[in-house]
Design an enzyme around this catalytic site. Sequence first.
Site, mmCIF file in Angstrom:
data_model
loop_
_atom_site.group_PDB
_atom_site.id
_atom_site.type_symbol
_atom_site.label_atom_id
_atom_site.label_comp_id
_atom_site.label_asym_id
_atom_site.label_seq_id
_atom_site.Cartn_x
_atom_site.Cartn_y
_atom_site.Cartn_z
ATOM 1 N N GLU A 80 93.660 122.536 28.711
ATOM 2 C CA GLU A 80 93.602 123.639 29.673
ATOM 3 C C GLU A 80 94.356 124.860 29.164
ATOM 4 O OE1 GLU A 80 91.836 123.660 32.286
ATOM 5 O OE2 GLU A 80 91.345 121.526 32.552
ATOM 6 N N ARG A 90 90.819 120.196 48.124
ATOM 7 C CA ARG A 90 89.538 119.889 48.783
ATOM 8 C C ARG A 90 89.656 118.561 49.517
ATOM 9 N NH1 ARG A 90 85.662 116.816 46.958
ATOM 10 N NH2 ARG A 90 86.680 116.643 44.940
ATOM 11 N N CYS A 143 96.596 118.387 39.464
ATOM 12 C CA CYS A 143 96.720 118.559 38.009
ATOM 13 C C CYS A 143 97.249 119.945 37.652
ATOM 14 C CB CYS A 143 95.379 118.315 37.325
ATOM 15 S SG CYS A 143 94.913 116.577 37.343
ATOM 16 N N HIS A 167 92.414 117.689 30.576
ATOM 17 C CA HIS A 167 91.609 116.824 31.441
ATOM 18 C C HIS A 167 90.695 115.962 30.581
ATOM 19 C CE1 HIS A 167 92.328 119.312 35.218
ATOM 20 N NE2 HIS A 167 92.335 118.074 35.689
HETATM 21 N N1 PCA Z 1 92.899 114.648 38.540
HETATM 22 C C1 PCA Z 1 93.215 115.502 39.664
HETATM 23 C C2 PCA Z 1 94.570 115.040 40.137
HETATM 24 C C3 PCA Z 1 94.822 113.737 39.483
HETATM 25 C C4 PCA Z 1 93.788 113.620 38.447
HETATM 26 O O1 PCA Z 1 93.717 112.705 37.598
HETATM 27 C C5 PCA Z 1 93.109 116.980 39.340
HETATM 28 O O2 PCA Z 1 92.299 117.349 38.456
HETATM 29 O O3 PCA Z 1 93.792 117.793 39.947
#
Ligand code: PCA
Length: 202
Positions: A80, A90, A143, A167
């Site tokens: 990111e 959400r 996240c 991610h």
């Molecule tokens: N994904 C979520 C929160 C925990 C995770 O593994 C997110 O993208 O915010």
Amino acid sequence: MARPVIVTGFEPFGGEKSNASWEAVRLLPDEVEGHPIHKIKLPVVFGASGDIVEAAIRELEPAAVLSVGEAGGRTCVTPERVAVNRMVARIPDNDGAQPQGDPVVEGGPDAYLSTLPLDDAVSAMSAAGVPSKVSDTAGLYVCNQVMYRVLHAVRSCGLKIPAGFAHVPYTPIQTVSNPERASLSSELSSAGLYSILITSLA
Ligand code: PCA
């Protein structure tokens, strides 16, 4: 002994039985380039997740921090670019909280840029055979909040280190009941995370 590297993943959320981020993090070896890897499984809870990672950064003064989350729907490993100082949920977090625009840190900067070498990391992942691409938004859920707290803690501690977030897609088992969903094996996601760490410590 070289300073440790902190790598975090998450517990399951959103009705899933596992979280692809933790599945990938737990497959990482115990050290990288001579640095012990300190793995932490975070709750999918606003506030508490940030507090845990901030405490670890203050205690361990790591050589690098890589936090990892699951992004259902993504097709590849996505480091990111930016964390923003807002929380919008959400779905409720695992503690039932559902903020609608509150800041992550009251009075904090609007955003922090990742200090990971994003383009080099993507090149290293490509060379390792892991599909990847830089992402321009980490969303506004837990996240993004963890990424913001990591970069805020690193800055507050005066640490000049690579730190950021990636991610990963669902794992194949998470898509069995809905095979139209994209997935990536934990082994490949984990190899991608390892490439990010190697590039960051180079
Ligand atoms: N994904 C979520 C929160 C925990 C995770 O593994 C997110 O993208 O915010």
